[in-house]
Design a protein around this motif. Structure first.
Motif, short mmCIF file in Angstrom:
data_model
loop_
_atom_site.label_atom_id
_atom_site.label_comp_id
_atom_site.label_asym_id
_atom_site.label_seq_id
_atom_site.Cartn_x
_atom_site.Cartn_y
_atom_site.Cartn_z
N ALA A 136 0.84 -1.20 0.00
CA ALA A 136 0.00 0.00 0.00
C ALA A 136 0.87 1.25 0.00
CB ALA A 136 -0.93 0.00 1.22
N LEU A 146 -6.22 4.86 -5.87
CA LEU A 146 -7.31 3.89 -5.73
C LEU A 146 -6.76 2.53 -5.29
CD1 LEU A 146 -9.53 4.80 -8.82
CD2 LEU A 146 -9.65 5.66 -6.46
N THR A 147 -5.63 2.15 -5.83
CA THR A 147 -4.99 0.90 -5.40
C THR A 147 -4.62 0.98 -3.92
OG1 THR A 147 -4.12 0.48 -7.61
CG2 THR A 147 -3.05 -0.66 -5.78
N GLY A 149 -5.98 2.86 -1.63
CA GLY A 149 -7.20 2.84 -0.83
C GLY A 149 -7.75 1.44 -0.66
N ALA A 150 -7.74 0.66 -1.74
CA ALA A 150 -8.25 -0.71 -1.67
C ALA A 150 -7.39 -1.57 -0.74
CB ALA A 150 -8.30 -1.32 -3.06
N MET A 151 -6.07 -1.38 -0.82
CA MET A 151 -5.18 -2.20 0.01
C MET A 151 -5.28 -1.81 1.49
SD MET A 151 -1.82 -2.65 -2.41
CE MET A 151 -1.28 -4.10 -1.54
N CYS A 153 -7.93 -0.58 2.84
CA CYS A 153 -9.24 -1.10 3.23
C CYS A 153 -9.12 -2.56 3.65
CB CYS A 153 -10.22 -0.95 2.07
SG CYS A 153 -11.88 -1.59 2.42
N ALA A 154 -8.40 -3.36 2.84
CA ALA A 154 -8.19 -4.77 3.19
C ALA A 154 -7.37 -4.90 4.48
CB ALA A 154 -7.48 -5.49 2.05
N GLY A 186 -9.62 7.36 -2.65
CA GLY A 186 -8.79 6.39 -1.93
C GLY A 186 -8.85 6.58 -0.43
N VAL A 189 -12.21 5.33 0.91
CA VAL A 189 -12.35 3.87 0.91
C VAL A 189 -11.48 3.23 1.99
CG1 VAL A 189 -11.80 1.79 -0.44
CG2 VAL A 189 -12.99 3.71 -1.52
N SER A 190 -10.34 3.83 2.31
CA SER A 190 -9.33 3.18 3.15
C SER A 190 -9.82 2.70 4.52
CB SER A 190 -8.11 4.11 3.31
OG SER A 190 -8.45 5.29 4.01
#
Length: 342
Positions: A136, A146-147, A149-151, A153-154, A186, A189-190
């Motif tokens: 991340a 965006l990448t 934020g997704a990571m 989030c996970a 991002g 979403v995070s």
């Protein structure tokens, strides 16, 4: 291939040192590799959240364990693979600071060999956390919002200490990308993974998630008073070697953070600073701090890169090897000899 080879060598070193100390103390190696919190994750993988204290542990790692069959061997194998991913992440971060192949390898070796790194080989969450967090950070350095934020989030489904990376993400966007809408998406979403689990856990706990942490592990924010008191007592009257080792890490962490200022990419330094603040300014199990601070070992990257750049190769790699051996010994000592949970 470099990351896999390096992670493999360091994993073998850590397990070998653990085996020596386990044999010297008459303890089976296999039992040491599944000690303490590993039992919680294995139980959640097989039984789900059947006990109230299980809600203190986030679901991503036990879910992966369950998919792989839920055994201790599956957890160890999974973390060996995740250690390779994490190692590659450190190398990528070093590469973005201009390090060559040797510098990248040295940085990864130093970061992933910090004291208590044995948990990367146990059914613990640290390898999964490091793999997601470091990649991340690579995405943040590359401005792939965006990448990132997704990571993150996970990551919020792995440990509560995802909060420092959410905070670092927000601060970095305010500082360097406040006009970019993808950056704000991002950021938005995070925290969703973290918030989702906390909402779900609170719905199943009579007093809530943070009350559970406070009652069972004395975990609460106190501006560092408990940490300062524990360090003072250990340095002035302590007789426990494990406490002294943990205290050395607690003292070294902010010193290394300060020395790394302007020597790391901003999101990396911000994450390390936020993580150290989160851990050191809270009460809790002080002897677990070296494990919780493992991701902040990123602050050691500049010195590893400088060592291979400025010193003769034999000297530089001897120092890196000595650090890896020290980390393996501290890991084994705290797991085999020290009487409390790591």
């Amino acid at each position: 291939m470099d990351a896999a080879a390096l992670a493999g060598v360091l994993t073998v070193l850590r397990v070998a040192v653990l085996a020596v100390l386990a044999a010297a103390n008459g303890k089976p190696l296999g039992e040491q590799l599944v000690a303490w919190d590993a039992q919680h994750y294995l139980r959640i993988a097989s039984e789900g959240y059947a006990q109230e204290e299980s809600f203190a542990f986030f679901p991503a790692f036990p879910l992966l364990l369950r998919v792989l069959g839920g055994s201790a061997a599956a957890g160890i194998a999974l973390n060996v693979v995740l250690t390779v991913v994490m190692t590659a992440g450190v190398m990528a971060l070093a590469q973005r600071r201009g390090a060559g192949r040797a510098g990248q390898l040295a940085a990864a070796a130093v970061v992933t060999s910090a004291p208590l790194s044995i948990v990367f080989t146990m059914p613990y969450t640290e390898a999964l956390f490091g793999a997601l967090a470091f990649w991340a950070l690579v995405a943040l350095v590359d401005r792939r919002w965006l990448t990132a934020g997704a990571m993150v989030c996970a990551l919020g489904l792995v440990r509560l200490t995802a909060v420092p990376l959410v905070a670092a993400f927000f601060v970095y966007v305010v500082w360097a990308a406040r006009r970019e809408w993808r950056a704000w998406v991002g950021v938005a979403v995070s925290p969703l993974g973290l918030l989702g689990f906390l909402i779900w856990a609170n719905a199943h706990l009579p007093r809530g998630y943070f009350a559970l942490q406070r009652e069972n592990w004395h975990s609460e924010f106190d501006m560092g008073l408990a940490t300062a008191r524990w360090v003072w007592n250990t340095l002035t009257a302590g007789e426990n070697v494990g406490y002294l080792l943990a205290t050395c890490v607690i003292i070294a962490a902010p010193v290394c953070l300060a020395l790394a200022w302007r020597r790391l990419d901003p999101p990396v330094w911000l994450f390390a600073a936020a993580l150290e603040a989160n851990i050191l300014l809270s009460d809790g199990l002080m002897h677990s701090r070296p494990r919780l601070l493992l991701p902040a070992a990123l602050v050691l990257m500049p010195w590893a890169v400088c060592a291979v750049r400025l010193l003769r190769p034999a000297v530089a790699w001897t120092l890196v090897g000595a650090w890896a051996l020290l980390g393996a010994w501290v890991s084994a000592y705290m797991l085999v000899v020290f009487e409390w949970a790591i």
